[in-house]
Design a protein around this motif. Structure first.
Motif, PDB file in Angstrom:
ATOM      1  N   LEU A 108       1.048  -1.250   0.225  1.00 14.40           N
ATOM      2  CA  LEU A 108      -0.041   0.039   0.098  1.00 14.40           C
ATOM      3  C   LEU A 108       0.809   1.194   0.010  1.00 14.40           C
ATOM      4  O   LEU A 108       0.513   2.297  -0.730  1.00 14.40           O
ATOM      5  N   GLU A 109       1.858   1.257   0.727  1.00 21.57           N
ATOM      6  CA  GLU A 109       2.849   2.347   0.842  1.00 21.57           C
ATOM      7  C   GLU A 109       3.499   2.628  -0.506  1.00 21.57           C
ATOM      8  O   GLU A 109       3.619   3.798  -1.022  1.00 21.57           O
ATOM      9  N   GLU A 110       3.878   1.525  -1.120  1.00 26.86           N
ATOM     10  CA  GLU A 110       4.573   1.721  -2.489  1.00 26.86           C
ATOM     11  C   GLU A 110       3.622   2.359  -3.530  1.00 26.86           C
ATOM     12  O   GLU A 110       3.971   2.956  -4.444  1.00 26.86           O
ATOM     13  N   ASN A 111       2.457   1.984  -3.384  1.00 24.47           N
ATOM     14  CA  ASN A 111       1.161   2.494  -4.335  1.00 24.47           C
ATOM     15  C   ASN A 111       0.648   3.676  -3.906  1.00 24.47           C
ATOM     16  O   ASN A 111      -0.209   4.119  -4.459  1.00 24.47           O
TER      17      ASN A 111
ATOM     18  N   SER B 279      -2.123  11.727   0.718  1.00 18.71           N
ATOM     19  CA  SER B 279      -1.954  13.209   0.685  1.00 18.71           C
ATOM     20  C   SER B 279      -0.580  13.606   0.606  1.00 18.71           C
ATOM     21  O   SER B 279      -0.236  14.640   0.073  1.00 18.71           O
ATOM     22  N   ASN B 280       0.334  12.904   1.113  1.00 19.79           N
ATOM     23  CA  ASN B 280       1.609  13.251   1.102  1.00 19.79           C
ATOM     24  C   ASN B 280       2.685  12.231   0.246  1.00 19.79           C
ATOM     25  O   ASN B 280       3.593  12.335   0.321  1.00 19.79           O
ATOM     26  N   ALA B 281       1.791  11.687  -1.018  1.00 17.16           N
ATOM     27  CA  ALA B 281       2.474  11.273  -1.917  1.00 17.16           C
ATOM     28  C   ALA B 281       3.183  11.962  -2.852  1.00 17.16           C
ATOM     29  O   ALA B 281       2.875  13.025  -3.033  1.00 17.16           O
ATOM     30  N   ASP B 282       4.599  11.411  -3.463  1.00 14.18           N
ATOM     31  CA  ASP B 282       5.070  12.320  -4.361  1.00 14.18           C
ATOM     32  C   ASP B 282       4.286  12.319  -5.487  1.00 14.18           C
ATOM     33  O   ASP B 282       3.675  11.405  -6.025  1.00 14.18           O
TER      34      ASP B 282
ATOM     35  N   ARG C  66       5.174  10.418  -8.731  1.00 12.59           N
ATOM     36  CA  ARG C  66       4.864   8.965  -8.499  1.00 12.59           C
ATOM     37  C   ARG C  66       3.454   8.789  -8.418  1.00 12.59           C
ATOM     38  O   ARG C  66       2.844   7.702  -9.167  1.00 12.59           O
ATOM     39  N   LEU C  67       2.547   9.653  -7.824  1.00 14.56           N
ATOM     40  CA  LEU C  67       1.275   9.661  -7.965  1.00 14.56           C
ATOM     41  C   LEU C  67       0.579   9.668  -9.518  1.00 14.56           C
ATOM     42  O   LEU C  67      -0.268   8.878  -9.913  1.00 14.56           O
ATOM     43  N   LYS C  68       1.181  10.519 -10.152  1.00 17.92           N
ATOM     44  CA  LYS C  68       0.703  10.631 -11.609  1.00 17.92           C
ATOM     45  C   LYS C  68       0.987   9.395 -12.427  1.00 17.92           C
ATOM     46  O   LYS C  68       0.082   9.021 -13.110  1.00 17.92           O
ATOM     47  N   MET C  69       2.181   8.789 -12.206  1.00 16.41           N
ATOM     48  CA  MET C  69       2.518   7.599 -12.898  1.00 16.41           C
ATOM     49  C   MET C  69       1.520   6.402 -12.407  1.00 16.41           C
ATOM     50  O   MET C  69       1.110   5.714 -13.437  1.00 16.41           O
ATOM     51  N   LEU C  70       1.318   6.200 -11.141  1.00 15.61           N
ATOM     52  CA  LEU C  70       0.476   5.338 -10.628  1.00 15.61           C
ATOM     53  C   LEU C  70      -0.996   5.526 -11.088  1.00 15.61           C
ATOM     54  O   LEU C  70      -1.504   4.427 -11.617  1.00 15.61           O
ATOM     55  N   GLN C  71      -1.321   6.665 -11.287  1.00 20.31           N
ATOM     56  CA  GLN C  71      -2.729   7.140 -11.900  1.00 20.31           C
ATOM     57  C   GLN C  71      -2.826   6.775 -13.291  1.00 20.31           C
ATOM     58  O   GLN C  71      -4.018   6.124 -13.901  1.00 20.31           O
ATOM     59  N   LYS C  72      -1.806   7.200 -13.831  1.00 16.44           N
ATOM     60  CA  LYS C  72      -1.947   6.733 -15.445  1.00 16.44           C
ATOM     61  C   LYS C  72      -1.677   5.324 -15.714  1.00 16.44           C
ATOM     62  O   LYS C  72      -2.537   4.694 -16.650  1.00 16.44           O
ATOM     63  N   ALA C  73      -1.008   4.487 -14.981  1.00 17.31           N
ATOM     64  CA  ALA C  73      -0.891   2.951 -14.858  1.00 17.31           C
ATOM     65  C   ALA C  73      -2.382   2.339 -14.563  1.00 17.31           C
ATOM     66  O   ALA C  73      -2.780   1.402 -15.420  1.00 17.31           O
ATOM     67  N   ALA C  74      -2.998   2.846 -13.481  1.00 20.21           N
ATOM     68  CA  ALA C  74      -4.381   2.392 -13.427  1.00 20.21           C
ATOM     69  C   ALA C  74      -5.265   2.784 -14.592  1.00 20.21           C
ATOM     70  O   ALA C  74      -6.176   1.859 -14.887  1.00 20.21           O
TER      71      ALA C  74
END
Length: 784
Positions: free
Chosen positions: A713-716, A729-732, A735-743
């Protein structure tokens, strides 16, 4: 599902072809037994008799040959039957089924030096026979095993075992069970067994199987065996075995709520208006207080805290956690018998089971331990406790939870309770049509509809309290029923009747199993021993008892075929499937295929379920049932495993694991897969799973562990709150943008692979403002 009714043919599996090698004893047996049966069929002189063809002799299945032998062993009137083996004295071989005679001769012809063998052991699940040598069988009351020879009839492999120099060899008990009734010493053997049972010497089966264990146990009980007679030892001879000072009263508990045994009685609605209770060994009297608060008359006796209270008869008697604190075997037995003597209707027996006390500083004493508080504790295995109760009281105790058994005075009432535990919970079909005649009498017909919903059939005379007004208006139940069918769907009622048939078949199949999972093979109770209501159910749903029993036996036969069980697990529309297993929430059990309900019933009937069991795991590749306890299944999105219990149905061995203090316990994912769609929290569970799938954190199918899951969960960059997935809320940001795109890409690919099957979900239409909380943003599931 349909069950294969063919039982006389050798089906599927690997054939016993010779491949130009020497014939094994099993091949020879296959030939000889089919030739024997061929001749038997021909001698019937029937136009329907069809002898076996020569080809059938060389196309045989090992499993079915072993099953044939096992069936003959189980049906034998002579010999000792255990869950995995059948033992018989060599003098009784000629009394066995001819098939067993052929089988044993095929083994005997292959071996040497077995003329002096005493017993023959037939394994029931493998093609093996053992010859056991007890030179002192006739003269020694409990002879020691000197040696044994075992042959594998399928391979010809022979093994020898020598116990002649063993310091602690196995010893025999109940010698009369191995021989025929006309054996010269049969009565002497039987008389000794009866005497030993009276002393309770055979109750503690876990320690008396070897010579040292048996002699120590005799010493603890203050007796010895002389010339097949139990003799009490003189006190001075037994002085070294003086009983330590044990303070039994210190084992009493101060209860702040009703104990579980009596709570189960109330939950099962076994206490009727006016029922009386008696608590045998009541300690501080907590249960007396709480049962009285429920409005029932109750009294309690305790040798330390309430010694002056009269011991009076009552409808329901509780002897809860008493026998396990009595160090004297004779007193323990006496307490159980005294409680049973006071019982009018139901005896509740509870004792400690399955406890690991290796780190509690206790010392062994007798068949238990002495605690640091100078109290005695006998920790039973669950099956051992049932055997003890059954043997002492000559009953068939019903397990209702670990360490808790119900014993009914009326056997028919006990069968009624046993059957009720396999009854599905069904609702009355709703009214689908407006029919004036039905509407005019809807209130009068409601009890009849409720009865049919409960039993799956129309009532017989005297079963329905509202019978008089219904018959006065409609003249018969059948006429009243025709009015009901005008306003409801007949298919709904047929589904109820079919479900009740399945419930009855599971119950009858388990009754047909009897005690064959243990050391005897009790037959299914006769029709007249069943409660009147169940007899009426059988007549109404199956026409007759024989037909119902035949169908139940076919279910049992199917249960013995691993491929059929595996297919049921694979085809189940309910449950979480993994290679070789199916796991379901306990609430979904009654929705499963009846064969799987029977599978679980084999464990539940004799052992009982783990306290608070949440998940039932069916093992498809081995005969095993597991019960898993997740205390916060409903509230925790991914609950941790607290405890588990695994029951091997081959020998009813139980293994128990406690994960409560484990740093990294297993956790559950995809909770909605374990329950039915009608489960209260199903949609909440399913929504979380869809969010996790979109993020890709469930792609790995392996069992999840708590620490690894937290790290995942932390890694994602997500967290779970109230079964919802939030971005941290404290996510990079990158990193957040990349995960959202992958999702989003993963979701789009899923749509492309399943066009038309990915529908807009309710949560996908939610506004993002609903997902805001302290700067956290919910991960939208809106299809893109």
């Amino acid at each position: 599902m349909n069950y294969d009714t063919r039982t006389n043919t050798i089906l599927d599996s690997t054939s016993l072809e010779n491949d130009e090698k020497l014939l094994t004893p099993l091949m020879i047996f296959a030939q000889e037994v089919l030739l024997y049966e061929n001749e038997a069929i021909s001698e019937q002189n029937s136009i329907n008799a069809v002898p076996y063809s020569p080809d059938e002799i060389t196309n045989l299945c090992v499993d079915n040959l072993v099953a044939k032998v096992a069936r003959c062993c189980r049906e034998s009137k002579v010999g000792k039957k255990l869950p995995t083996a059948f033992y018989v004295h060599v003098s009784a071989l000629q009394t066995l089924n001819p098939v067993l005679g052929i089988y044993e001769n095929c083994a005997r012809r292959t071996l040497e030096n077995i003329d002096e063998a005493t017993l023959v052991k037939f394994l029931l699940h493998q093609p093996k026979i053992s010859y056991l040598f007890y030179p002192d069988f006739d003269t020694d009351a409990h002879p020691a095993l000197q040696s044994s020879i075992q042959i594998n009839l399928a391979t010809g492999e022979v093994k020898y075992f020598d116990y002649s120099n063993s310091e602690n060899p196995p010893v025999l008990h109940r010698k009369e069970t191995f021989v025929a009734a006309d054996y010269p010493n049969y009565e002497k053997f039987a008389r000794l067994t009866r005497c030993e049972e009276g002393w309770g010497l055979l109750d503690n089966t876990s320690v008396i199987g070897t010579r040292d264990g048996w002699l120590k146990y005799l010493g603890y009980c203050g007796v010895e065996i002389q010339d097949h007679t139990v003799v009490e030892r003189l006190k001075q001879e037994n002085s070294e075995l003086s009983i330590p000072k044990i303070e039994r009263h210190k084992a009493a508990m101060v209860r702040h709520s009703l104990s579980k045994p009596l709570r189960l009685v109330l939950e099962a609605d076994l206490a009727r208006d006016g029922s009386t209770f008696f608590d045998y060994g009541c300690g501080y009297g907590g249960d007396v207080k709480y049962i009285a608060q429920e409005g029932y008359a109750i009294s309690g006796w305790d040798p330390y805290y309430q010694p002056d209270t009269p011991r009076t008869c009552a409808d329901i008697v509780n002897i809860g956690y008493v026998i396990n604190v009595i160090e004297s075997l004779a007193e323990r037995r006496e307490a159980l018998l005294n409680a049973w003597e006071l019982t009018k209707s139901l005896l509740v027996v509870a004792a400690q089971v399955l406890i690991d006390d290796s780190d509690r500083g206790q010392i062994a004493y007798g068949d238990g331990v002495i605690t640091s508080r100078n109290t005695f504790q006998k920790y039973y295995e669950q099956e051992e406790l049932k055997v003890y109760i059954d043997q002492v009281l000559n009953v068939d105790a019903i397990p209702v939870a670990l360490g808790i058994y119900f014993v009914f005075r009326d056997a028919a009432e006990g069968e009624g309770f046993r059957a009720s535990r396999f009854r599905s919970h069904l609702s009355t079909p709703r009214v689908r049509s407006q029919v004036k005649r039905f509407e005019d009498y809807a209130e009068m017909l409601a009890p009849l509809m409720a009865f049919v919903s409960d039993r799956g059939r129309l009532p017989v005379k005297g079963e329905l309290a509202e019978e008089s007004p219904i018959k006065e208006e409609f003249h018969s139940f059948n006429r009243a029923w025709r009015v009901i069918l005008q306003a409801t769907d007949a298919d709904d009622w047929e589904k109820i009747a079919d479900k009740r048939r399945q419930d009855l078949l599971v119950y009858l199949a388990l009754n047909g199993l009897g005690d064959s999972l243990r050391d005897s093979y009790a037959s299914r109770p006769s029709m007249r021993r069943l409660p009147a209501q169940i007899r009426n159910d059988i007549k109404g749903l199956f026409d007759n008892y024989q037909k119902a029993c035949t169908l139940a036996d076919l279910m049992l036969y199917s249960l013995g075929k691993a491929d059929i069980v595996a297919d049921c697990c694979e085809d189940s529309a309910i449950g979480y499937k993994q290679p070789g297993s199916l796991s379901v929430h306990v609430s979904a059990l009654e929705e499963l295929d009846p064969l799987l309900r029977l599978y679980e019933g084999c464990a539940n009937r004799t052992i009982g379920r783990l306290d608070g069991a949440t998940i039932i795991k069916f093992h498809a590749r081995k005969p095993q049932i597991s019960y898993l306890f997740y205390p916060d299944f409903d509230t925790n999105p991914h609950p941790a495993l607290h405890t588990s219990m695994h029951i091997d149905l081959r020998d009813l061995s139980v293994s128990y694991q406690d994960y409560s203090d484990l740093y990294n316990p297993p956790i559950l994912v995809r909770k909605e897969a374990f329950v039915t769609a009608s489960y209260p929290h199903y949609e909440k569970f399913a929504k979380l799973t869809r969010q996790e799938e979109k993020l890709g954190i469930l792609d790995c199918g392996a069992v999840k562990k708590h620490r690894e899951w937290v790290k995942c969960l932390e890694e994602n960059c997500v967290k779970i709150k109230d079964h919802k997935l939030f971005w941290r809320s404290n996510a990079d940001p990158e990193r957040l943008k990349m995960l959202q795109k992958a999702a989003s890409e993963r979701q789009q690919k899923k749509i492309e692979l399943n066009p038309g099957k990915i529908e807009e979900t309710a949560e996908g239409t939610e506004g993002t403002e609903d997902g805001k909380e302290e700067g956290e943003e919910v991960m939208s599931l809106r299809s893109e």
